[in-house]
Design a protein around this motif. Structure first.
Motif, short mmCIF file in Angstrom:
data_model
loop_
_atom_site.label_atom_id
_atom_site.label_comp_id
_atom_site.label_asym_id
_atom_site.label_seq_id
_atom_site.Cartn_x
_atom_site.Cartn_y
_atom_site.Cartn_z
N GLN A 65 -31.04 -17.81 36.18
CA GLN A 65 -32.04 -18.86 36.29
C GLN A 65 -32.11 -19.65 34.99
OE1 GLN A 65 -35.37 -16.09 37.71
NE2 GLN A 65 -36.00 -18.04 38.62
N PRO A 66 -32.40 -20.95 35.06
CA PRO A 66 -32.66 -21.69 33.82
C PRO A 66 -33.85 -21.07 33.08
CG PRO A 66 -32.41 -23.18 35.68
CD PRO A 66 -32.50 -21.80 36.26
N PHE A 67 -33.91 -21.32 31.78
CA PHE A 67 -34.97 -20.77 30.95
C PHE A 67 -36.01 -21.83 30.61
CE2 PHE A 67 -34.89 -16.59 28.53
CZ PHE A 67 -34.38 -15.88 29.60
N ARG A 68 -37.29 -21.42 30.62
CA ARG A 68 -38.37 -22.24 30.09
C ARG A 68 -38.56 -21.87 28.61
NH1 ARG A 68 -42.34 -21.11 33.57
NH2 ARG A 68 -42.54 -23.15 34.56
N LYS A 69 -38.72 -22.87 27.77
CA LYS A 69 -38.92 -22.65 26.34
C LYS A 69 -40.19 -23.35 25.88
CE LYS A 69 -33.94 -22.32 25.35
NZ LYS A 69 -33.88 -21.02 24.67
N ILE A 70 -41.04 -22.64 25.16
CA ILE A 70 -42.23 -23.21 24.54
C ILE A 70 -41.97 -23.28 23.03
CG2 ILE A 70 -44.72 -23.05 24.22
CD1 ILE A 70 -43.90 -23.39 27.14
N ILE A 71 -41.99 -24.50 22.51
CA ILE A 71 -41.65 -24.75 21.10
C ILE A 71 -42.80 -25.49 20.45
CG2 ILE A 71 -40.04 -25.94 19.54
CD1 ILE A 71 -38.01 -25.76 21.96
N THR A 72 -43.16 -25.08 19.23
CA THR A 72 -44.12 -25.86 18.46
C THR A 72 -43.39 -26.52 17.30
OG1 THR A 72 -44.75 -23.94 17.10
CG2 THR A 72 -46.07 -24.41 19.07
N TYR A 73 -43.84 -27.72 16.96
CA TYR A 73 -43.23 -28.46 15.85
C TYR A 73 -44.35 -29.04 15.00
CZ TYR A 73 -40.93 -32.21 13.28
OH TYR A 73 -40.50 -33.04 12.29
N SER A 74 -44.33 -28.71 13.70
CA SER A 74 -45.32 -29.20 12.75
C SER A 74 -44.78 -30.44 12.04
CB SER A 74 -45.65 -28.11 11.72
OG SER A 74 -46.41 -28.65 10.65
N LEU A 75 -45.52 -31.54 12.13
CA LEU A 75 -45.09 -32.75 11.44
C LEU A 75 -45.27 -32.61 9.93
CD1 LEU A 75 -45.65 -33.73 14.44
CD2 LEU A 75 -46.05 -35.97 13.45
N GLN A 76 -46.27 -31.85 9.49
CA GLN A 76 -46.53 -31.72 8.06
C GLN A 76 -45.42 -30.97 7.34
OE1 GLN A 76 -50.43 -29.95 7.72
NE2 GLN A 76 -51.48 -31.89 8.11
N THR A 77 -44.90 -29.92 7.97
CA THR A 77 -43.87 -29.10 7.32
C THR A 77 -42.47 -29.37 7.87
OG1 THR A 77 -44.21 -27.29 8.90
CG2 THR A 77 -45.56 -27.28 6.90
N ASP A 78 -42.35 -30.23 8.90
CA ASP A 78 -41.07 -30.51 9.55
C ASP A 78 -40.41 -29.20 10.00
OD1 ASP A 78 -38.96 -32.07 10.52
OD2 ASP A 78 -37.83 -31.89 8.65
N SER A 79 -41.21 -28.33 10.64
CA SER A 79 -40.73 -27.01 11.06
C SER A 79 -40.94 -26.82 12.55
CB SER A 79 -41.47 -25.90 10.29
OG SER A 79 -41.30 -26.04 8.90
N ALA A 80 -39.91 -26.31 13.21
CA ALA A 80 -39.98 -26.02 14.64
C ALA A 80 -39.87 -24.52 14.86
CB ALA A 80 -38.88 -26.75 15.39
#
Length: 453
Positions: free
Chosen positions: A396-411
């Motif tokens: 099955q395809p995978f669902r991914k939950i990702i957070t990205y911070s604009l202040q630190t440019d970190s995902a």
């Protein structure tokens, strides 16, 4: 009493019960390769889980209905179905584990026996409004519930008729906008013999319900067919997003006008600029109808700028930057000709004042249709986004939950799992916590996490 409602009551009654054992516990198992599990997702190791709540048996979260934060974050509402009934559940107290029914179609938890067609919380999170259609009476009632008080709420406005669309939105803490499109009905046959009373004229168009004081209903006379509305930050503009019966429209509340918006529909408004009232992001089909484009629109300049191809995930930051999930090499032609070519998932930031674009690689491959099915929600408190996207996998395809911070440019990949059932998410009132509701009638959960920064 409605059987689905009885099942819901019984399930809620089981929450909080615990069992004890007298036997010596077995040796602790090896720690799992993840921090925890929701109904469909594994939470990444190192992510702090604030609370994990199993929702009642038989409750299926509604698609595209993210958790609603109420009472300054002290309560979270979840919208879903129990059988054929719509129910709105509220969770509060320690770790949000005290459950109650905020609204439902039937049973003792219902202010009106009918069918809930829309739900909305006031901006201050202290009141919950529901639009309830009462089929036997051919009437739509607006029910207001004070979340601090006891009781299912009271009817504050009623509209006669049957409706193809009926949606509500809070303009401010005192005003609810009700968008109605009356269903066309054939004229009754000529009366023979005794003359019958004429049926009430169906309500139609845009209605503003004032909830303070004695309350009142103020209609706005517009000559456009309405569809579900998306309102600008301060309620100056609204976009009717269109459906099979009505084209997209732009409503200017100050001028009391409406006009056609764009040429292709239906569209989906993703976000409004908080500082520039007339700037918004929306997704619309491309001219061929084979994929979509994400556009930045200026109402004042009546201009569109294409900023993404084949994506459903975008938001506007506190500073007006557009944050878009996608791939900078995608074109409408490429997606139409080779939709399943592997591409790198990226997050792009574009400043409206110049042509500079910053691109962040997310470290996995996907395909254009999966980008188009993605979504994004922005935290004004933390200047960060949470992204739901997908990637090919077997079986099955995978669902991914990702957070990205604009202040630190970190995902950060905060959760992933097989793409099944439904999942939606929202940031807390102050923007630090992320609530994820996922699953179906077999199993569903509400999980609150603290994403890394």
């Amino acid at each position: 009493m409605n059987r689905s409602f009885l099942i819901l009551l019984a399930s809620l009654g089981l929450l909080g019960l615990a069992s004890c054992a007298t036997k010596k516990p077995p040796p602790p198992p090896a720690p799992p390769p993840f921090a925890g599990q929701t109904a469909t997702l594994s939470i990444t190791n190192g992510i702090k889980i604030i609370s994990e709540i199993t929702l009642p048996a038989g409750f299926a979260p509604a698609a595209n209905r993210p958790p609603i934060w109420l009472q300054n974050g002290q309560e979270i509402a979840v919208v879903g179905k129990v059988g054929s009934d719509t129910a709105v559940l509220g969770y509060s107290g320690t770790e949000w584990k005290t459950a109650r029914i905020l609204a439902t179609d039937n049973g003792p938890g219902a202010a009106e026996q009918g069918r809930i067609v829309d739900v909305g919380a006031s901006p201050n999170g202290l009141e919950l409004a529901t639009a309830v259609f009462v089929p036997d009476a051919h009437r739509l009632d607006i029910i207001l519930r004070d979340l601090i008080a006891v009781g299912a709420g009271n009817t504050i406005a009623s509209f006669d008729g049957d409706f193809d669309t009926a949606t509500i939105a809070w303009i401010n803490d005192a005003t609810i906008a009700v968008a109605l499109r009356a269903r066309a009905t054939p004229a009754p046959p000529p009366a023979t013999g005794q003359e019958a009373d004429a049926p009430p004229k169906p309500s139609d168009g845009l209605q503003f319900v004032v909830v303070t004081g004695a309350g009142s209903v103020v209609p706005l006379d517009l000559k456009c067919a309405l569809s579900p509305l998306s309102w600008s930050t301060h309620g100056v503009y609204a976009i009717g997003q269109g459906d099979r019966e009505a084209p997209p429209i732009l409503i200017d509340r100050r001028k009391q006008t409406c006009e056609r918006f764009g040429t292709v529909g239906p569209i989906h408004v993703l976000d409004w600029d908080r500082d520039e009232e007339g700037n918004l992001l929306y997704v619309a089909p491309d001219p061929s109808g084979r994929t979509n484009g994400l556009y930045r629109h200026s109402i004042e300049e009546n201009s569109d700028k294409l900023i993404g191809v084949s994506t459903g995930a975008g938001a506007l930051s506190n500073g007006g930057e557009a944050i878009v999930l996608g791939n900078q090499n995608l074109t409408f032609k490429l997606v139409a000709d080779r939709p399943n070519d592997p591409i790198q998932a990226q997050v792009a930031l574009s400043d409206p004042d110049n042509a500079q674009i910053s691109v962040k690689q997310l470290g996995f491959q996907t395909v254009a249709p999966m980008l188009a099915a993605s979504s994004m929600t922005y935290s004004h408190g933390d200047d960060a986004v949470a992204i739901q996207t997908f990637a090919p996998a077997a079986p099955q395809p995978f669902r991914k939950i990702i957070t990205y911070s604009l202040q630190t440019d970190s995902a950060f990949m905060v959760a992933e799992g097989a793409w099944r059932a439904t999942a939606s998410m929202s940031w807390s009132t102050h923007g630090h916590w992320l609530a994820i509701v996922d699953g179906d009638q077999d199993k569903s959960t509400l999980t609150i996490i603290l994403p890394p920064r």
